[in-house]
Design an enzyme around this catalytic site. Sequence first.
Site, PDB file in Angstrom:
ATOM      1  N   ARG A   1     -10.526 -10.184  -9.429  1.00 47.31           N
ATOM      2  CA  ARG A   1     -10.752 -11.287  -8.496  1.00 47.31           C
ATOM      3  C   ARG A   1     -12.171 -11.207  -7.938  1.00 47.31           C
ATOM      4  NH1 ARG A   1      -5.537 -10.988  -4.610  1.00 47.31           N
ATOM      5  NH2 ARG A   1      -7.076  -9.819  -3.452  1.00 47.31           N
TER       6      ARG A   1
ATOM      7  N   ARG B   1      -9.618  -2.750  -9.196  1.00 47.94           N
ATOM      8  CA  ARG B   1      -8.336  -3.479  -9.210  1.00 47.94           C
ATOM      9  C   ARG B   1      -8.387  -4.650 -10.197  1.00 47.94           C
ATOM     10  NH1 ARG B   1      -5.455  -5.452  -3.697  1.00 47.94           N
ATOM     11  NH2 ARG B   1      -7.261  -6.814  -3.477  1.00 47.94           N
TER      12      ARG B   1
ATOM     13  N   ARG C   1     -15.056  -8.666   3.513  1.00 49.84           N
ATOM     14  CA  ARG C   1     -13.620  -8.734   3.813  1.00 49.84           C
ATOM     15  C   ARG C   1     -13.214  -7.634   4.792  1.00 49.84           C
ATOM     16  NH1 ARG C   1     -10.248  -8.686  -1.441  1.00 49.84           N
ATOM     17  NH2 ARG C   1      -8.579  -9.287  -0.035  1.00 49.84           N
TER      18      ARG C   1
ATOM     19  N   LYS D   1      -1.116  -2.305   0.288  1.00 54.22           N
ATOM     20  CA  LYS D   1       0.041  -2.979   0.906  1.00 54.22           C
ATOM     21  C   LYS D   1       0.934  -3.637  -0.147  1.00 54.22           C
ATOM     22  CE  LYS D   1      -2.455  -5.765   3.476  1.00 54.22           C
ATOM     23  NZ  LYS D   1      -3.820  -5.349   3.104  1.00 54.22           N
TER      24      LYS D   1
ATOM     25  N   ARG E   1      -2.112 -12.385  10.438  1.00 55.76           N
ATOM     26  CA  ARG E   1      -3.450 -11.801  10.261  1.00 55.76           C
ATOM     27  C   ARG E   1      -4.195 -11.701  11.588  1.00 55.76           C
ATOM     28  NH1 ARG E   1      -5.362 -11.703   4.799  1.00 55.76           N
ATOM     29  NH2 ARG E   1      -4.013 -12.866   3.400  1.00 55.76           N
TER      30      ARG E   1
END
Length: 210
Positions: free
Chosen positions: A156, A123, A167, A13, A88
């Site tokens: 992260r 990532r 998640r 996204k 969300r």
Amino acid sequence: MNIIFLGAPGAGKGTQAEKVADAYAIPTVSTGNMIREALKNGTEMGLKAKAFIESGALVPDDVVIGIIKERLAKDDCAKGFILDGFPRTIPQAEALDAMGIVIDKVVDIEVPDEAITERMSGRRVCPDCGSSFHIVTKQPKVEGICDRCGAELVQRKDDKPETVADRLKVYHDQTEPLKGYYEAAGKLSEVDGIGTVEEIFDRVKAALEA
């Protein structure tokens, strides 16, 4: 055009929002950045948020939406915006509607869970400007260094495989129902999120212009 991107964490996204923002000359409005900015500027909503953050509580929806409304009233949002990280949940989407914030298009980037786990573990993000890179698919020009601001990239905690599974569960339980909400409003376009960044961007553009 006022746009929301949906999709699981790691669906791409942020990368696609950056490209759409550049192509359409509209800002990406990130709730995390906005809350930090409102705190820094000491706005009325920022001060409300500060009280919750300092007590370790989540900032409630009405305060977050107040901050969003303050941000969307700025001149750079006059021609449109991309909402990043909000809504969300369905109550947040309903609150957005109740505030009279009109969303034109909702783009849902669909990626299977296995591909997301693989993607997120590679990532790397910039702690200073928030730019996102990947050790395979979106490598920075200099390994480990942000192209935009030169800071050192980090992985992260929530991109580690064990955290990704948690998640994804939260996404499927809380955020995925938004697809039905926006589909019922005739605003949802689903886009296949597998492929190169450019291939996916072509699909996103086609969805926005349909």
